[in-house]
Write an enzyme that holds these catalytic residues in place. Structure first.
Site, PDB file in Angstrom:
ATOM      1  N   ASN B 417       0.788  -1.285   0.147  1.00 25.96           N
ATOM      2  CA  ASN B 417       0.035  -0.138  -0.116  1.00 25.96           C
ATOM      3  C   ASN B 417       0.722   1.278  -0.124  1.00 25.96           C
ATOM      4  OD1 ASN B 417      -1.947   1.973   0.359  1.00 25.96           O
ATOM      5  ND2 ASN B 417      -3.028   0.904   2.124  1.00 25.96           N
ATOM      6  N   ASP B 418       1.469   1.572   0.941  1.00 27.51           N
ATOM      7  CA  ASP B 418       2.240   2.889   1.214  1.00 27.51           C
ATOM      8  C   ASP B 418       3.419   2.891   0.044  1.00 27.51           C
ATOM      9  OD1 ASP B 418       0.485   3.856   3.394  1.00 27.51           O
ATOM     10  OD2 ASP B 418       1.897   2.816   4.811  1.00 27.51           O
ATOM     11  N   VAL B 419       4.008   1.823  -0.158  1.00 22.42           N
ATOM     12  CA  VAL B 419       5.017   1.907  -1.110  1.00 22.42           C
ATOM     13  C   VAL B 419       4.725   2.072  -2.434  1.00 22.42           C
ATOM     14  CG1 VAL B 419       6.572   0.370   0.437  1.00 22.42           C
ATOM     15  CG2 VAL B 419       5.287  -0.769  -1.365  1.00 22.42           C
TER      16      VAL B 419
END
Lengths: 93, 491
Positions: B417-419
């Site tokens: 997600n964040d990456v």
């Protein structure tokens, strides 16, 4: 004092060697490198052996030494084995 | 004399071994060289000591190590490495403490050994707990689990009270704090029992020594609190940094023990491990565009900043396995971006199967984009994909993958997600601003396999999910890949 300085010298130089040896590790090897070096940190088992093996030491010190041997050996044997398992999975095509 | 020369040999073997571990082709041998070094060091130490009992202790430890190492699943590797590492830290604490008890060279080095070892051990304990998801999650415990849980905390508390009565209020307070913090837990991981036994032993030792009135164990207790607090505030995505950092500490603890007993092989090996841990944590920090201090203090801003999730996700489009199979049929280049979700779902084999199938049936090129902090430890994704027999030539780093992203037809994000959050590039006020990401949003089509629209560790919504070119496949990762593969075969 000179003794301490001598040991300190060894320590600092070894840190430099460490930085030199372990630069530019490919990400593929990050985990095995970590668990392999972790196994090496189990070298503290040497200290445990010396502590537990000296007959003249107080019982408390020797007991702690024995406990430390067990813990450190789990670290050493488990560490090298798990690293070996991981590394054998990496292969080239 | 001979002994010191053998120690020198052992230290050299460690250096050579570590060097070889830095290259894929020599890594297996490097590890064996390291093990040989350990054998030499132990062999050099044994002569002249009271053997039988030592051997018993060594055999017990080795047997436990073998069992742990051969039983562990690859998906549980972060916990395993953490567990072993924590035991090493605990051993350093005991040795430094035992040496102090025997009236040996006390002072700064003993203190350092206890301090660093204890931070390592308790830090590891919490990190391990978070990874194995038994901490801070309420669930009914079996009676014996409850007994261990409350027994352990009770013991620490008792040790703390004993030292407080003995005129050592600082140790008392510290011990009580540890006891309280450790009460929060649950279990799901088999190795947990080993960890608990070790914690118990350490607590007993600490209590015994505290009763003896030694200041050393005060220090150990205080450092324990430090270790717990250090790791407590750290969330999932920062875990790789912390794990690398604690690894470094365990090396430094061994080195400090070396100072206590005046042994150079401990100092050298400890320094080597310390250096490797520091390098790894540096790499992890750079991959998140954050400083080490920032990570350790857990200074993530939370969800307050940035756009609201509902707003962002208004235009999300859901898709089906069949539609994804259709996309793959006409694709020339496919990029798979794995994240922690793939590890949780144990989907690595299913992912590999689909990749092979797509290459064989449709003739597309399939590669993997590996973000350095994807997963919960450095190199986590690499290990999982290697387990699934993906050749490491197919695992690409950020620069290489992003350079070719615009000519990528389908980018499949699985459990990350964040990456892959483009806010890192576009929104300077975002908590992840400036973090290098996989530019999944620049691919021609992006498919995100994810169970829900829940936020990642950074707690912010991901505009990638709502892009016009993005399709969401709301499923467990393994199920999703199995279904897509079935749909590909049906075409």
């Amino acid at each position: 004092m000179t003794d301490l300085v001598g040991l300190l010298t060894v320590f600092v130089l070894a840190m430099f060697v460490g930085f030199e040896v372990i630069t530019k590790v490919p990400p593929t090897l990050h985990t095995p490198l970590m668990s392999g070096s972790n196994a090496i940190s189990g070298i503290t088992v040497i200290g445990a052996l010396v502590l537990a093996g000296h007959v003249g030491e107080p019982w408390l010190a020797r007991t702690l030494g024995f406990l430390a041997i067990v813990l450190a050996m789990v670290n050493v044997v488990g560490g090298f084995l798990v690293t070996h398992r991981m590394l054998r999975m990496f292969r080239r095509k | 004399m001979t002994r010191d020369l053998l120690y020198l040999l052992a230290a050299s073997l460690f250096i050579v071994g570590l060097r070889m571990m830095g290259h894929p082709r020599t890594a297996v041998r490097g590890n064996l060289v390291g093990a040989l070094g350990m054998l030499v060091a132990i062999g050099a130490t044994l002569p002249g000591l009271g053997l039988p009992l030592l051997l018993v202790a060594m055999v017990v430890g080795s047997a436990l190590g073998v069992v742990a190492a051969t039983r562990v699943k690859m998906t549980a590797m972060p916990e395993m490495v953490g567990l072993l590492n924590g035991l090493g830290g605990a051993a350093s604490v005991l040795v430094a403490g035992g040496e102090g008890a025997s009236g040996g060279a006390a002072g700064v080095a003993t203190a350092a050994g206890g301090l660093i070892g204890s931070v390592t051990f308790f830090g590891r304990y919490v990190a391990f707990g978070k990874l194995a998801e038994f901490l801070a999650v309420s669930r009914a415990l079996k009676p014996w689990q409850g007994a261990v849980k409350y027994g352990f905390s009770g013991l620490v508390a008792a040790g703390a009270l004993a030292s407080a009565v003995g005129g050592n209020p600082a140790a008392g307070a510290a011990g009580l704090a540890i006891a309280g913090l450790l009460l929060l837990r649950r279990e799901t991981f088999p190795g947990m029992n080993v960890a608990k036994a070790a914690v118990l032993l350490l607590a007993l030792a600490a209590a015994a020594m505290a009763a003896g009135g030694s200041g050393y164990w005060t220090l150990v207790a205080v450092a324990g609190v430090l270790g717990v607090l250090l790791t407590w505030s750290i969330g999932g995505a920062d875990m790789p940094v912390v794990i690398a950092l604690l690894n470094s500490y365990s090396g430094l603890a061994a080195a400090a023990t070396g100072f206590v007993i005046g042994n150079t092989v401990l100092i050298i090996s400890g320094a080597l491990v310390g250096a490797s841990g520091i390098i790894l944590s540096g790499i992890m920090c750079r991959a998140m565009n954050r400083s080490l201090v920032n990570v350790v203090l857990g200074a993530f801003g939370g969800a307050a900043a940035g756009p609201k999730a509902d707003e962002v996700y208004r235009t999300v489009k859901a898709t089906s396995a069949e539609e994804v199979a259709m996309l793959l049929e006409s694709a020339r280049r496919v990029v798979i971006v794995p994240g922690y979700g793939m590890a949780v779902a144990q989907a690595q084999h299913a992912v590999r199967d689909l990749a092979n199938l797509v290459e064989k049936e449709f003739g597309a090129e399939v590669v993997y984009a590996i973000h350095p902090v994807a997963g919960r430890m450095p190199g986590h994704m690499n290990v999982l994909l290697a387990e699934a027999d993906v050749p490491y030539g197919k695992l690409k780093e950020l620069d290489e993958i992003n350079a070719a992203m615009e000519s990528t037809d389908v980018c499949i994000v699985v459990g990350a997600n964040d990456v892959v959050n483009p806010l890192a590039r576009t929104d300077p006020s975002s908590p992840i601003a400036g973090m290098p990401i996989v530019d999944a949003d620049r691919a021609r089509t992006c498919v995100v396999v994810k169970r829900s629209l829940g936020p990642g560790f950074a707690g912010i919504p991901n505009p990638l999910f709502a892009k016009e070119k993005t399709l969401m496949l709301f499923k467990d990762a393994r199920e999703a890949f199995v279904e897509i593969a079935a749909a590909v075969k049906a075409r």
